[in-house]
Design an enzyme around this catalytic site. Sequence first.
Site, PDB file in Angstrom:
ATOM      1  N   CYS A   1      78.015  61.631 -16.656  1.00  0.00           N
ATOM      2  CA  CYS A   1      76.742  61.375 -17.128  1.00  0.00           C
ATOM      3  C   CYS A   1      76.488  59.840 -17.756  1.00  0.00           C
ATOM      4  CB  CYS A   1      76.427  62.530 -18.139  1.00  0.00           C
ATOM      5  SG  CYS A   1      75.724  63.878 -16.885  1.00  0.00           S
TER       6      CYS A   1
ATOM      7  N   THR B   1      72.775  25.046 -15.223  1.00  0.00           N
ATOM      8  CA  THR B   1      72.554  24.231 -16.235  1.00  0.00           C
ATOM      9  C   THR B   1      73.656  24.814 -17.492  1.00  0.00           C
ATOM     10  OG1 THR B   1      70.319  23.755 -15.801  1.00  0.00           O
ATOM     11  CG2 THR B   1      71.180  23.564 -18.098  1.00  0.00           C
TER      12      THR B   1
ATOM     13  N   HIS C   1      81.207  38.074 -25.540  1.00  0.00           N
ATOM     14  CA  HIS C   1      80.553  39.102 -26.682  1.00  0.00           C
ATOM     15  C   HIS C   1      81.547  39.972 -26.942  1.00  0.00           C
ATOM     16  CE1 HIS C   1      79.859  42.385 -23.633  1.00  0.00           C
ATOM     17  NE2 HIS C   1      79.972  41.454 -22.847  1.00  0.00           N
TER      18      HIS C   1
ATOM     19  N   GLY D   1      82.244  37.645 -18.216  1.00  0.00           N
ATOM     20  CA  GLY D   1      83.487  38.270 -17.487  1.00  0.00           C
ATOM     21  C   GLY D   1      83.312  38.742 -16.039  1.00  0.00           C
ATOM     22  N   THR D   2      81.982  39.258 -15.683  1.00  0.00           N
ATOM     23  CA  THR D   2      81.733  39.828 -14.524  1.00  0.00           C
ATOM     24  C   THR D   2      81.729  38.510 -13.477  1.00  0.00           C
ATOM     25  OG1 THR D   2      80.787  41.772 -15.166  1.00  0.00           O
ATOM     26  CG2 THR D   2      79.990  40.810 -12.919  1.00  0.00           C
TER      27      THR D   2
END
Lengths: 79, 123, 395
Positions: C326, C238, C202, C72-73
């Site tokens: 955090c 590839t 995923h 996705g990125t």
Amino acid sequence: MTKDLATNKLPVFDLVRCKQCRICAHFCPKDCIAFNDEGDPYLARPEACTSCRMCEYMCPDWAVSLEAPSEGQPDIEAA
Amino acid sequence: MYSELVMEHFRNPRNIGVIENADGVGEVGNPQCGDMMRITIKVKDDILEDIKFQTLGCGAAVATSSMVTEMAKGKKLDEAMDITNQAVAEALGGLPPAKMHCSNLAADGLQAAIKDYRARHKA
Amino acid sequence: MDRVVYMDHASTTPTDPEVVAVMLPWMSEQFGNPSTMYSLGLRGAKVVQNARESIAHTINADPEEIYFTSGGTEADNWAILGVADAHSKKGRHLITSTIEHHAVLESMEYLEKRGCEITRVPVDGGGLIDPEEVRRALRPDTVLVSIMYANNEIGTIEPIADIGRITREAGVLFHVDAVQAAGKLPLDVEELGVDMLSMSAHKFYGPKGVGLMYLRKRTRVTPLLHGGGQERGRRAGTTNVPGIVGMAKALELADNRMAEDAVREAALRDRLWEGLSAGIEAIHLNGDPVRRLPGNLNVRLDGIEGESMVLMLDMEGICVSSGSACTTGSLEPSHVLLAIGIPAEHAHGSLRATLGRSTTTEDVDHFIKVFPPIVDRLRQMSPIWCENCVCKQRN
């Protein structure tokens, strides 16, 4: 509560596309959608509809769309 | 991500709570930043007789708070003032680099409490 | 700790065993490179083509409009940087929202530093974008609108079809980050009126490291990756045969069971919320109460920091995530929670549970049982939580 940004739009059902899976009613938070004797969905309680669009988003057949109601007949079943 | 010692102090933090009628109170941090600590101390003969803390924050913030109270308890005020954030982190076996800023709370809180005590008991 | 209750499906999902099974031959005996001329490689080319056709069919696109990526990125980066570059003569203005994924926001920021102008349309308290805000943001030099279909943190579903009508009318390209929506909401690129769409395998029980971009025919986009001529010369590298085969299978499975999963996960999510809100005081829902992904629950708790809740829940075998600084690896809490108007001190105390196929009623009940004592314990050690004080009167 959910108020749709494009206000006052109500679900309209395209019965040609609809396969009567009833997921629209499942996701309706206000139980607005009912089914007639043929099993076709219709907006039974337009006054309770919040235009949240979950019926539109979840419909696998793209059979629900939100439209501005026509004059005087907000609960009309689309042909 | 955290060492076993950090997790042990997070799971079972020492010296939690507030001392009623404390001799000094230190408050550092800010809820907007996600972490905040309050330390209360009881001082007798220039020695930290008791110390308790409350902390809002992540695992590192809680563990360092717990560790600094353990390190300071029973120490002379001057010695307690010398406890650095670095020393607390080292006592915990180190912290992940992204968490070092969380450890700043602990020693700062202790020092604030001691300063508060000293301000109240100026001779 | 034996029991593991995985409630972080928005983060990633376990690869479906059926998906793993179809992938295996393509990493072992059928390892050939599809860009070759001998049959070992050509068998790979054939199976990739089948995958392309299957995926295209699912989202109502043509096979030639599907471009495989590493996830996705990459697809988000490519859409934004590629359009900005290819259309720089038309203009250097792009529109997005304040609650996009970092893959979109950081790409936009990268362009901003290089002279592009970015408009970030706001959202309401539930995370909804008003399509009219997008219309108002449009300018003659606007080259791209990029809006997510569903938000990764609060699950809000955006009115993509409405925005699609607006961008089409204006003749502006429309990219949709559908990473969270794929496999959960019906996707149809014609109905939605999108020109580009990203997804990642995923997130829908496919393998990690593979995703795709749908790119409408005749859309000009500069390639991001340069090299060999794979993906019709637009995306070098590839071909990831096993990944692509697995993604196609995963999307097919998700599409077949979409309604069933959605109904089940929404019911479990509602049960979780009802149980938690009945057993814990000063717990609030983040995001829109209705218009959200079926398995998404995002809450905030007064007087507690998020990471400490995540760590404590982990000791009970429960995997969830938090919007606190955090856990985001920065000093700022979640930009999504801030954008919907939640003050920083409350955003730090947020928790996200995302349910999925493996989630059971027992999992939900286990969560409802173990969480209240954790909350009590953390509040006892909190300097800003005390009985009968102002913190309880906030809403």
